[in-house]
Write a protein that holds these residues in place. Structure first.
Motif, PDB file in Angstrom:
ATOM      1  N   HIS A  46       0.997  -1.288   0.085  1.00 41.20           N
ATOM      2  CA  HIS A  46       0.009  -0.003  -0.053  1.00 41.20           C
ATOM      3  C   HIS A  46       0.852   1.168  -0.175  1.00 41.20           C
ATOM      4  N   VAL A  47       0.471   2.301  -0.459  1.00 38.82           N
ATOM      5  CA  VAL A  47       1.135   3.493  -0.714  1.00 38.82           C
ATOM      6  C   VAL A  47       0.475   4.488   0.391  1.00 38.82           C
ATOM      7  N   PRO A  48       0.969   4.963   1.496  1.00 38.02           N
ATOM      8  CA  PRO A  48       2.285   4.561   2.044  1.00 38.02           C
ATOM      9  C   PRO A  48       2.054   3.194   2.653  1.00 38.02           C
ATOM     10  N   PRO A  49       2.978   2.366   2.946  1.00 37.75           N
ATOM     11  CA  PRO A  49       2.874   0.989   3.315  1.00 37.75           C
ATOM     12  C   PRO A  49       2.278   1.125   4.742  1.00 37.75           C
ATOM     13  N   CYS A  50       1.406   0.058   5.136  1.00 39.74           N
ATOM     14  CA  CYS A  50       1.274  -0.141   6.279  1.00 39.74           C
ATOM     15  C   CYS A  50       2.208  -1.172   7.056  1.00 39.74           C
ATOM     16  N   ASN A  51       2.695  -0.716   8.325  1.00 44.04           N
ATOM     17  CA  ASN A  51       3.761  -1.486   8.874  1.00 44.04           C
ATOM     18  C   ASN A  51       3.232  -2.400  10.009  1.00 44.04           C
ATOM     19  N   PRO A  52       3.201  -3.756   9.753  1.00 41.95           N
ATOM     20  CA  PRO A  52       2.540  -4.661  11.087  1.00 41.95           C
ATOM     21  C   PRO A  52       3.216  -4.402  12.071  1.00 41.95           C
ATOM     22  N   ARG A  53       4.403  -4.148  12.005  1.00 41.15           N
ATOM     23  CA  ARG A  53       5.126  -3.760  13.554  1.00 41.15           C
ATOM     24  C   ARG A  53       4.553  -2.672  14.149  1.00 41.15           C
ATOM     25  N   ASP A  54       3.887  -1.889  13.707  1.00 43.44           N
ATOM     26  CA  ASP A  54       3.110  -0.812  14.164  1.00 43.44           C
ATOM     27  C   ASP A  54       1.855  -1.291  14.758  1.00 43.44           C
ATOM     28  N   LEU A  55       1.400  -2.681  14.588  1.00 41.52           N
ATOM     29  CA  LEU A  55       0.057  -3.210  15.010  1.00 41.52           C
ATOM     30  C   LEU A  55       0.152  -3.318  16.546  1.00 41.52           C
ATOM     31  N   GLN A  56      -1.260  -2.955  16.895  1.00 43.58           N
ATOM     32  CA  GLN A  56      -1.207  -3.261  18.671  1.00 43.58           C
ATOM     33  C   GLN A  56      -1.970  -4.779  18.567  1.00 43.58           C
ATOM     34  N   ALA A  57      -2.671  -4.974  17.736  1.00 43.22           N
ATOM     35  CA  ALA A  57      -3.536  -6.123  17.593  1.00 43.22           C
ATOM     36  C   ALA A  57      -3.953  -6.573  16.247  1.00 43.22           C
ATOM     37  N   ILE A  58      -4.287  -8.082  16.087  1.00 41.51           N
ATOM     38  CA  ILE A  58      -4.973  -8.590  14.947  1.00 41.51           C
ATOM     39  C   ILE A  58      -6.172  -9.257  15.419  1.00 41.51           C
ATOM     40  N   VAL A  59      -7.503  -8.937  14.940  1.00 40.19           N
ATOM     41  CA  VAL A  59      -8.541  -9.496  15.622  1.00 40.19           C
ATOM     42  C   VAL A  59      -9.273 -10.257  14.523  1.00 40.19           C
ATOM     43  N   LEU A  60      -9.901 -11.292  14.641  1.00 40.74           N
ATOM     44  CA  LEU A  60     -10.655 -12.120  13.985  1.00 40.74           C
ATOM     45  C   LEU A  60     -12.265 -12.000  14.221  1.00 40.74           C
ATOM     46  N   SER A  61     -13.233 -11.898  13.194  1.00 41.05           N
ATOM     47  CA  SER A  61     -14.651 -11.836  13.603  1.00 41.05           C
ATOM     48  C   SER A  61     -14.831 -13.268  13.588  1.00 41.05           C
ATOM     49  N   HIS A  62     -14.415 -14.268  12.710  1.00 33.26           N
ATOM     50  CA  HIS A  62     -14.356 -15.629  12.681  1.00 33.26           C
ATOM     51  C   HIS A  62     -13.655 -16.177  11.894  1.00 33.26           C
ATOM     52  N   LYS A  63     -13.312 -17.565  11.923  1.00 32.25           N
ATOM     53  CA  LYS A  63     -12.002 -18.243  11.193  1.00 32.25           C
ATOM     54  C   LYS A  63     -12.306 -18.467   9.619  1.00 32.25           C
ATOM     55  N   HIS A  64     -13.498 -18.092   8.885  1.00 31.85           N
ATOM     56  CA  HIS A  64     -13.615 -18.490   7.662  1.00 31.85           C
ATOM     57  C   HIS A  64     -12.413 -17.980   6.886  1.00 31.85           C
ATOM     58  N   LEU A  65     -11.884 -18.624   5.764  1.00 32.94           N
ATOM     59  CA  LEU A  65     -10.729 -18.202   5.165  1.00 32.94           C
ATOM     60  C   LEU A  65     -10.607 -16.976   4.567  1.00 32.94           C
ATOM     61  N   ASP A  66     -11.756 -16.429   4.053  1.00 34.05           N
ATOM     62  CA  ASP A  66     -11.749 -14.847   3.462  1.00 34.05           C
ATOM     63  C   ASP A  66     -11.444 -13.907   4.562  1.00 34.05           C
ATOM     64  N   HIS A  67     -11.657 -14.453   5.916  1.00 31.98           N
ATOM     65  CA  HIS A  67     -11.426 -13.498   6.857  1.00 31.98           C
ATOM     66  C   HIS A  67      -9.945 -13.669   7.664  1.00 31.98           C
ATOM     67  N   ALA A  68      -9.668 -14.908   7.311  1.00 33.97           N
ATOM     68  CA  ALA A  68      -8.479 -15.196   8.161  1.00 33.97           C
ATOM     69  C   ALA A  68      -7.168 -15.946   7.457  1.00 33.97           C
ATOM     70  N   GLY A  69      -7.322 -15.895   6.393  1.00 35.76           N
ATOM     71  CA  GLY A  69      -6.212 -16.769   5.361  1.00 35.76           C
ATOM     72  C   GLY A  69      -4.873 -16.414   5.519  1.00 35.76           C
ATOM     73  N   ASP A  70      -4.418 -15.077   6.139  1.00 31.78           N
ATOM     74  CA  ASP A  70      -3.240 -14.536   6.210  1.00 31.78           C
ATOM     75  C   ASP A  70      -2.929 -14.400   7.628  1.00 31.78           C
ATOM     76  N   VAL A  71      -3.745 -14.947   8.490  1.00 33.94           N
ATOM     77  CA  VAL A  71      -3.533 -14.617   9.854  1.00 33.94           C
ATOM     78  C   VAL A  71      -2.235 -15.013  10.438  1.00 33.94           C
ATOM     79  N   ASN A  72      -1.532 -16.109  10.214  1.00 34.71           N
ATOM     80  CA  ASN A  72      -0.327 -16.585  10.616  1.00 34.71           C
ATOM     81  C   ASN A  72       0.818 -15.464   9.890  1.00 34.71           C
ATOM     82  N   ALA A  73       0.646 -15.256   8.764  1.00 37.75           N
ATOM     83  CA  ALA A  73       1.949 -14.356   8.187  1.00 37.75           C
ATOM     84  C   ALA A  73       1.763 -12.965   8.840  1.00 37.75           C
TER      85      ALA A  73
END
Ligand SMILES: [Zn+2]
Ligand SMILES: [Zn+2]
Length: 264
Positions: free
Chosen positions: A50-77
């Motif tokens: 993204h321009v400007p990039p979003c830096n994952p190291r600035d995140l305080q949290a990752i939240v899932l509404s539910h485990k379906h793949l279209d919401h959670a496919g990249d959760v481990n990455a």
């Protein structure tokens, strides 16, 4: 300053499998607090390019509404990226109970990278994420544990109504949190198969009942995309007299400004 960046605006297997719309989830910013919600397939690449990039190291949290793949496919990455490849233990991960159960979407080894894994419960919270208090909705009717989210920061509440079938009491449950902004997943225009999703008619009636200052629709399936959600949003805006926005990929909404304009 509150903002929402849509790293994807598509939903449903067909749209996600073909990436007709991206599926990277929402990157929410509340002042200094950054939260990634529902990191579907492509989330990490979408964030970094993204321009400007979003830096994952600035995140305080990752939240899932539910485990379906279209919401959670990249959760481990995303967990690895938030924790500098697992070398810096930090951040929160929050998800409903069955996201951790058998057939878990979150790898055991990735769980060890975050400071805390939190199990979301129905009508739960407040869960503290930096300067934000997160509360959850009633359980959605969606096959797996699925909860909506209410993010409160200072005097404002941004709510997210994820996937699920319509039921009586859904609008009341969201009303109770008096959201200033309501982000709604609307996958289908009409429902020929009685699937676990809101139709456009149901989504607009929920918005009319909850009456946020700003409503945002996203997570579109092909039926919705064919009907041009931006035109539907414009019509609803004229009808309800509130601000209505149809999300598209890479749209960043300055919610502070939108709320201020709506209150003016
Ligand atoms: Zn789902
Ligand atoms: Zn979905």
């Amino acid at each position: 300053m509150i903002s929402a960046l849509f790293l994807g605006s598509g939903g449903a297997r067909f749209v996600v499998a073909r990436q007709l719309r991206a599926s990277g989830g929402m990157w929410l910013t509340f002042g200094e607090t950054q939260i990634h919600v529902d990191p579907g397939p492509g989330a990490l690449v979408r964030a970094l390019t993204h321009v400007p990039p979003c830096n994952p190291r600035d995140l305080q949290a990752i939240v899932l509404s539910h485990k379906h793949l279209d919401h959670a496919g990249d959760v481990n990455a995303m967990i690895e990226a938030m924790t500098s490849g697992g070398f810096r233990k930090r951040g929160l991960f929050l998800a409903p109970a069955d996201a951790y159960d058998a057939d878990s979407i979150v790898l055991e080894y990735a769980r060890a990278f975050v400071e805390q894994c939190v199990t979301l419960e129905a009508s739960g919270g407040p869960y503290a994420i930096g300067d934000v208090a997160l509360r959850t909705s009633m359980r959605h009717h969606h096959g797996v544990d699925t909860y909506g989210m209410h993010f409160t920061y200072r005097d404002s509440t941004v709510s997210y109504l994820p996937c699920g079938k319509y039921f009586d009491g859904l609008a009341e449950d969201y009303c109770a949190h008096k959201p200033d902004v309501l982000i709604v997943n609307v996958l289908r225009f009409a429902d020929g198969m009685n699937v676990d999703h809101l139709t456009w008619e149901q989504a607009r009636s929920v918005v009319a009942d909850v009456k946020p200052r700003v409503a945002v629709f996203q997570h579109f399936g092909t039926q919705m995309l064919e009907r041009q959600p931006e035109h539907m949003a414009q019509e609803l805006e004229d009808e309800l007299g509130i601000r209505v926005i149809a999300a598209y990929d890479n749209l960043r909404i300055d919610l502070s400004t939108e709320m201020a304009a709506a209150y003016a």
